[in-house]
Motif scaffolding. Structure first.
Motif, PDB file in Angstrom:
ATOM      1  N   PRO A   4       0.849  -1.193  -0.069  1.00  0.00           N
ATOM      2  CA  PRO A   4       0.086   0.079   0.041  1.00  0.00           C
ATOM      3  C   PRO A   4       0.729   1.195  -0.022  1.00  0.00           C
ATOM      4  CG  PRO A   4      -0.826  -1.498   1.645  1.00  0.00           C
ATOM      5  CD  PRO A   4       0.418  -2.211   1.153  1.00  0.00           C
ATOM      6  N   ARG A   5       1.880   1.265   0.675  1.00  0.00           N
ATOM      7  CA  ARG A   5       2.680   2.397   0.812  1.00  0.00           C
ATOM      8  C   ARG A   5       3.346   2.847  -0.575  1.00  0.00           C
ATOM      9  NH1 ARG A   5       6.972   3.656   5.408  1.00  0.00           N
ATOM     10  NH2 ARG A   5       4.925   3.171   6.728  1.00  0.00           N
ATOM     11  N   ALA A   6       3.814   1.896  -1.392  1.00  0.00           N
ATOM     12  CA  ALA A   6       4.376   2.282  -2.707  1.00  0.00           C
ATOM     13  C   ALA A   6       3.095   2.487  -3.598  1.00  0.00           C
ATOM     14  CB  ALA A   6       4.972   0.987  -3.108  1.00  0.00           C
ATOM     15  N   TYR A   7       2.045   2.010  -3.399  1.00  0.00           N
ATOM     16  CA  TYR A   7       0.875   2.479  -4.350  1.00  0.00           C
ATOM     17  C   TYR A   7       0.917   3.965  -4.117  1.00  0.00           C
ATOM     18  CZ  TYR A   7      -3.905   2.840  -6.340  1.00  0.00           C
ATOM     19  OH  TYR A   7      -4.762   3.101  -7.042  1.00  0.00           O
ATOM     20  N   TRP A   8       0.353   4.267  -3.011  1.00  0.00           N
ATOM     21  CA  TRP A   8       0.075   5.490  -2.586  1.00  0.00           C
ATOM     22  C   TRP A   8       1.104   6.584  -2.805  1.00  0.00           C
ATOM     23  CZ3 TRP A   8      -4.957   6.371  -3.131  1.00  0.00           C
ATOM     24  CH2 TRP A   8      -5.661   5.375  -2.551  1.00  0.00           C
ATOM     25  N   ASP A   9       2.218   6.312  -2.609  1.00  0.00           N
ATOM     26  CA  ASP A   9       3.501   7.184  -3.075  1.00  0.00           C
ATOM     27  C   ASP A   9       3.375   7.343  -4.512  1.00  0.00           C
ATOM     28  OD1 ASP A   9       4.769   7.369  -0.714  1.00  0.00           O
ATOM     29  OD2 ASP A   9       6.127   5.978  -0.769  1.00  0.00           O
TER      30      ASP A   9
END
Length: 195
Positions: A4-9
Motif C-alpha cells: 500500500p505504501r508504494a501504491y499511494w506514493d
C-alpha cells in the motif's frame, strides 16, 4: 494491493487532480468546507485526520481554526501535505503512520476524521475501536465513505453496523450532490457522524 505504501506514493503526484481530492474548484472547496462545518464542533477543537493523503481536508479544517494532526502511510502524500500547509501559512502536524494504528494518546482528540480509509483496512472493527479510543468524552467520529461503481468501498448500512457499538448516535448523510465530486455520480457516497 501488495504494498500500500508504494501504491499511494505512486499516486501522490496526481492525487489532487481529482476534484474531491484537491478541492481546486472554489465551489467544490466551499461545499466541503460547509459540510464539515455543519458536522464538526465549533472551532477550535483537536482534530485527527487519519489517512489524510495530501492534506486537503487537514488544511481546510486548520483554515477554519481547528488544531489538526494528519497521518498517512505514504511519505510522498505527507510531503505534499506539509507543502500545502506551509503554502497556506498554517501549522498542521502531519506525519507518516498507519491510520489503522494511529500513534496518538487515548482521549487526545475531539474529532477523528477519516475519508475513504475504512473500506480499505484489513480489520475495520479493530481500527474503529482504536479510533474511538482517541476521542475525548463527547467526541465525534466523522467518516466519508462510499460503495463505488468499481465495486470497492463500503455501503452505508454496513458502515453504520460497524460503528453503532461504539456510539450513542449515528447519523448518515448521503453525499449525492455533484458539487462534492466535480460531476454526477451513480454510486453511493456518504458522510457518517458518530457521537
Amino acid at each position: 494491493m501488495s504494498d500500500p505504501r508504494a501504491y499511494w506514493d505512486g499516486e501522490a503526484d496526481t492525487f489532487d487532480d481529482e476534484p474531491d481530492h484537491g478541492l481546486g474548484d472554489p465551489a467544490t472547496r466551499e461545499a466541503w468546507r460547509q459540510l464539515l462545518a455543519a458536522h464538526l464542533p465549533m472551532p477550535p477543537v483537536d482534530v485527527v485526520d487519519l489517512g489524510c493523503g495530501t492534506g486537503t481536508l487537514s488544511v481546510l479544517l486548520a483554515e477554519a481554526g481547528h488544531r489538526v494532526r494528519g497521518l498517512d502511510l505514504s511519505p510522498a502524500m505527507i510531503s505534499r501535505a506539509r507543502a500545502k500547509a506551509g503554502a497556506a501559512g498554517l501549522e498542521v502536524a502531519v506525519d507518516v503512520g498507519d491510520a489503522a494504528q494511529p500513534p496518538y494518546d487515548a482521549a487526545s482528540a475531539d474529532v477523528v476524521l477519516c475519508r475513504h480509509v475504512l473500506w480499505a483496512l484489513p480489520d475495520a472493527p479493530a481500527a474503529l475501536a482504536r479510533w474511538v479510543g482517541l476521542l475525548r468524552p463527547g467526541g465525534r467520529l466523522v467518516l466519508v465513505e462510499g460503495r463505488w461503481h468499481t465495486g470497492a468501498g463500503i455501503d452505508a448500512a454496513t458502515c453504520r453496523r460497524l460503528v453503532e457499538p461504539h456510539a450513542s448516535r449515528v447519523d448518515v448523510v448521503p453525499l449525492v450532490d455533484e458539487v462534492y465530486w466535480g460531476g454526477p455520480i451513480t454510486d453511493e457516497r456518504y458522510l457518517l457522524v458518530a457521537h
